[in-house]
Design a protein around this motif. Structure first.
Motif, PDB file in Angstrom:
ATOM      1  N   GLY A 189      29.930  36.057  35.734  1.00 12.12           N
ATOM      2  CA  GLY A 189      30.086  37.007  36.821  1.00 12.12           C
ATOM      3  C   GLY A 189      31.424  37.710  36.759  1.00 12.12           C
ATOM      4  O   GLY A 189      32.434  37.095  36.397  1.00 12.12           O
ATOM      5  N   ALA A 190      31.443  39.003  37.105  1.00  2.73           N
ATOM      6  CA  ALA A 190      32.686  39.772  37.077  1.00  2.73           C
ATOM      7  C   ALA A 190      32.681  40.788  38.201  1.00  2.73           C
ATOM      8  O   ALA A 190      31.772  41.609  38.303  1.00  2.73           O
ATOM      9  N   SER A 191      33.695  40.726  39.065  1.00  4.87           N
ATOM     10  CA  SER A 191      33.883  41.729  40.118  1.00  4.87           C
ATOM     11  C   SER A 191      34.952  42.694  39.644  1.00  4.87           C
ATOM     12  O   SER A 191      36.047  42.284  39.234  1.00  4.87           O
ATOM     13  N   ARG A 192      34.649  43.994  39.716  1.00  9.52           N
ATOM     14  CA  ARG A 192      35.558  44.998  39.172  1.00  9.52           C
ATOM     15  C   ARG A 192      35.971  45.991  40.264  1.00  9.52           C
ATOM     16  O   ARG A 192      35.178  46.304  41.158  1.00  9.52           O
ATOM     17  N   VAL A 193      37.193  46.494  40.158  1.00  9.25           N
ATOM     18  CA  VAL A 193      37.710  47.532  41.042  1.00  9.25           C
ATOM     19  C   VAL A 193      38.288  48.636  40.159  1.00  9.25           C
ATOM     20  O   VAL A 193      39.227  48.387  39.391  1.00  9.25           O
ATOM     21  N   ASP A 194      37.702  49.817  40.242  1.00  9.04           N
ATOM     22  CA  ASP A 194      38.162  50.954  39.439  1.00  9.04           C
ATOM     23  C   ASP A 194      38.283  50.588  37.968  1.00  9.04           C
ATOM     24  O   ASP A 194      39.262  50.931  37.278  1.00  9.04           O
TER      25      ASP A 194
END
Length: 243
Positions: free
Chosen positions: A155-160
């Protein structure tokens, strides 16, 4: 949990961290690794009602491989004789940790929107383990170990375009497991870990699994997040090592 569920969860726990070698000695699961992950280098009983008879053989197996013996022992009443014998031999309990179990359907609905799920970790995913606030040697080792977990999802949460939170789901022995949850220091408290949990929960649903476990050190503030996500303590254990 009944004895069969305990055994399945213990096997799933060790399989997820993919130690190079695992033996079974008189009802104990004995992994051999020289890295930093305690679960990959400590013997655990497959039932919570075993006695200490196998301790000599387990110690000998570790010594034969040039490794320091270690034991991962639940606080269950049925293991009292094991704990007493380890104390007599000069071992002491460290790093109290909680085994928590949860419901996959609840986890999959926990946060919105969910994070992404990767089939394999990329460089940005691995970089979270090496960021500020984490031990770089331990982080690098955990990336290697979790990357070789059989059939894992990442799982990976990304911002910009920046990866700010990660986690791993393992699958085996009828269980899904959550491992390697990490959030970049400056992004904590923004909901990214919850989105990673949700994404991994939906991957578990897609694979037809209904129950999930994780392990968290007793003093880790992430316990509150896991409680909100529906996880409840199944048992507590400590690592028994000699000084």
């Amino acid at each position: 949990m009944d004895a069969a569920e305990v055994e399945a969860l213990e096997r799933a726990t060790v399989a997820a961290v993919a130690p190079p070698e695992v033996a079974e000695i008189d009802g104990w699961l004995v992994p051999f690794d020289n890295g930093t992950i305690g679960r990959a280098r400590s013997a655990a009983p497959l039932r919570h009602d075993l006695g200490p008879a196998a301790l000599d053989a387990i110690e000998a197996a570790y010594h034969a491989r040039g490794l320091a013996p270690a034991f991962r022992i639940a606080d269950a009443p049925g293991l009292e004789a094991v704990r007493a014998e380890l104390a007599r031999r000069g071992y002491a309990p460290k790093q109290p940790t909680l085994v928590k179990t949860g419901d996959v359907a609840r986890l999959a609905a926990f946060a919105d929107p969910p994070a992404e799920v990767l089939g394999a970790p990329d460089e940005a995913w691995a970089a979270v383990f090496l960021g500020e606030g984490f031990d770089p040697a331990d982080g690098a080792h955990r990336v290697r170990v979790l990357s070789r977990s059989p059939g894992a999802a990442f799982g990976a949460s990304r911002v910009d375009g920046e990866t700010v939170a990660v986690g791993v789901a393992s699958f085996g022995h009828g269980w899904a497991g959550i491992h390697g949850m990490r959030t970049a220091l400056r992004r904590r408290g923004q909901g990214h870990a919850g989105r990673v949990l949700t994404a991994l929960g939906r991957e578990m649903q897609a694979r037809g699994l209904g129950r999930v476990f994780l392990q968290v050190e007793e003093g880790n503030p992430a316990r509150s997040l896991y409680r909100k996500a529906g996880f409840r303590t199944a048992w507590r254990y400590s690592y028994w090592r000699q000084a």
